[in-house]
Design a protein around this motif. Structure first.
Motif, PDB file in Angstrom:
ATOM      1  N   GLY A   1       0.801  -1.219   0.000  1.00 23.31           N
ATOM      2  CA  GLY A   1       0.000   0.000   0.000  1.00 23.31           C
ATOM      3  C   GLY A   1       0.832   1.265   0.000  1.00 23.31           C
ATOM      4  N   GLY A   2       2.129   1.129   0.355  1.00 21.43           N
ATOM      5  CA  GLY A   2       3.014   2.292   0.346  1.00 21.43           C
ATOM      6  C   GLY A   2       2.960   3.087   1.634  1.00 21.43           C
ATOM      7  N   PRO A   3       3.820   4.114   1.745  1.00 20.24           N
ATOM      8  CA  PRO A   3       3.945   4.900   2.977  1.00 20.24           C
ATOM      9  C   PRO A   3       2.640   5.526   3.441  1.00 20.24           C
ATOM     10  N   GLY A   4       1.759   5.882   2.508  1.00 21.31           N
ATOM     11  CA  GLY A   4       0.515   6.526   2.888  1.00 21.31           C
ATOM     12  C   GLY A   4      -0.388   5.648   3.736  1.00 21.31           C
ATOM     13  N   CYS A   5      -0.132   4.329   3.761  1.00 18.57           N
ATOM     14  CA  CYS A   5      -0.954   3.405   4.541  1.00 18.57           C
ATOM     15  C   CYS A   5      -0.348   3.083   5.903  1.00 18.57           C
TER      16      CYS A   5
END
Length: 254
Positions: free
Chosen positions: A195-199
């Motif tokens: 999901g990447g850093p935003g998650c």
């Protein structure tokens, strides 16, 4: 099983399998165009697994060598000159009638402490250990299930955490060099896309439940190893990661 970064080169020793968290570390590094030195008991099989996963233009960032976390004499040569380690090894056998290199005491405890000892001996300042969510909660379903099926693996993982912290605490007290330890405790690992850093959320304590993608765990561990602020005699930190992308960090128990 573990990733080592040194002067623009990364070294990674991991159990085979395209979905493995360590394979994901190799893939993440290669895609960032960071040279990766992949080390395994069977270097040829390791190479085949990596070649089946990475596109040809990125294969030039990976080289292949042999070492074994259960064979201490192979570790220091592999680690010499490195500045960071990610240890993601875990047992593949649980309860056994005979002594095995694949059990929790051999890998999750002995292997992690041996790797930390070798890393500290050759001056590696950053050590990242991938452990497990709920290692400090014996009444948690994940703790009970994994302990029952895999030869008390959660108990051995916790002993590994404590052993790694002790190694680096000892080195930090006896040296003017900078040493740090980060422990990541992921929930159930999945093969879902990252999901990447935003998650990701940062919190404290060993109180989460759930799952997290191997890709997110790998990205987190690599970035922790590369980020400049994980230095300067940082206190050992432990954290957990699970679905919702939560990552909780707290000081290790002394």
């Amino acid at each position: 099983m573990w990733f080592l970064w040194v002067n623009g080169r990364a070294r990674c020793l991991y159990s085979l399998g395209a979905a493995d968290a360590c394979m994901q570390c190799v893939v993440y590094l290669a895609r960032k165009k960071v040279a990766c030195h992949a080390i395994a008991r069977d270097a040829d099989a390791c190479e085949r697994a990596v070649r089946s996963t990475l596109p040809p233009p990125l294969l030039g960032y990976v080289s292949f060598h042999r070492a074994d976390v259960t064979d201490e004499k192979t570790l220091e040569p592999a680690l010499r000159g490195c500045t960071g380690v990610i240890f993601a090894a875990t047992a593949t056998a649980g309860w056994t009638l005979f002594e095995s290199k694949e059990t929790p005491p051999a890998v999750d405890f002995g292997g992690s402490v041996a790797a930390a000892t070798a890393a500290a001996a050759v001056g590696v300042p950053r050590f990242v250990l991938i452990s497990s969510l709920a290692v400090t909660r014996p009444s948690h379903m994940m703790h009970m299930a994994r302990n029952s099926l895999m030869g008390r693996i959660m108990d051995w993982k916790l002993l590994g955490e404590q052993g790694v912290c002790k190694v680096y605490d000892t080195m930090a007290r006896s040296s003017t060099s900078e040493f740090s330890v980060t422990i990541v405790r992921p929930g159930t690992l999945t093969d879902e896309p990252g999901g990447g850093p935003g998650c990701l959320l940062v919190d404290t304590g060993d109180n989460l439940s759930g799952s997290i993608s191997r890709a997110d765990v790998a990205a987190l561990c690599v970035e922790v190893s590369l980020v400049a602020f994980w230095n300067a005699r940082a206190k050992p930190a432990a954290g957990e990661a699970c679905t919702r992308g939560q990552v909780c960090l707290r000081p290790c128990s002394r």
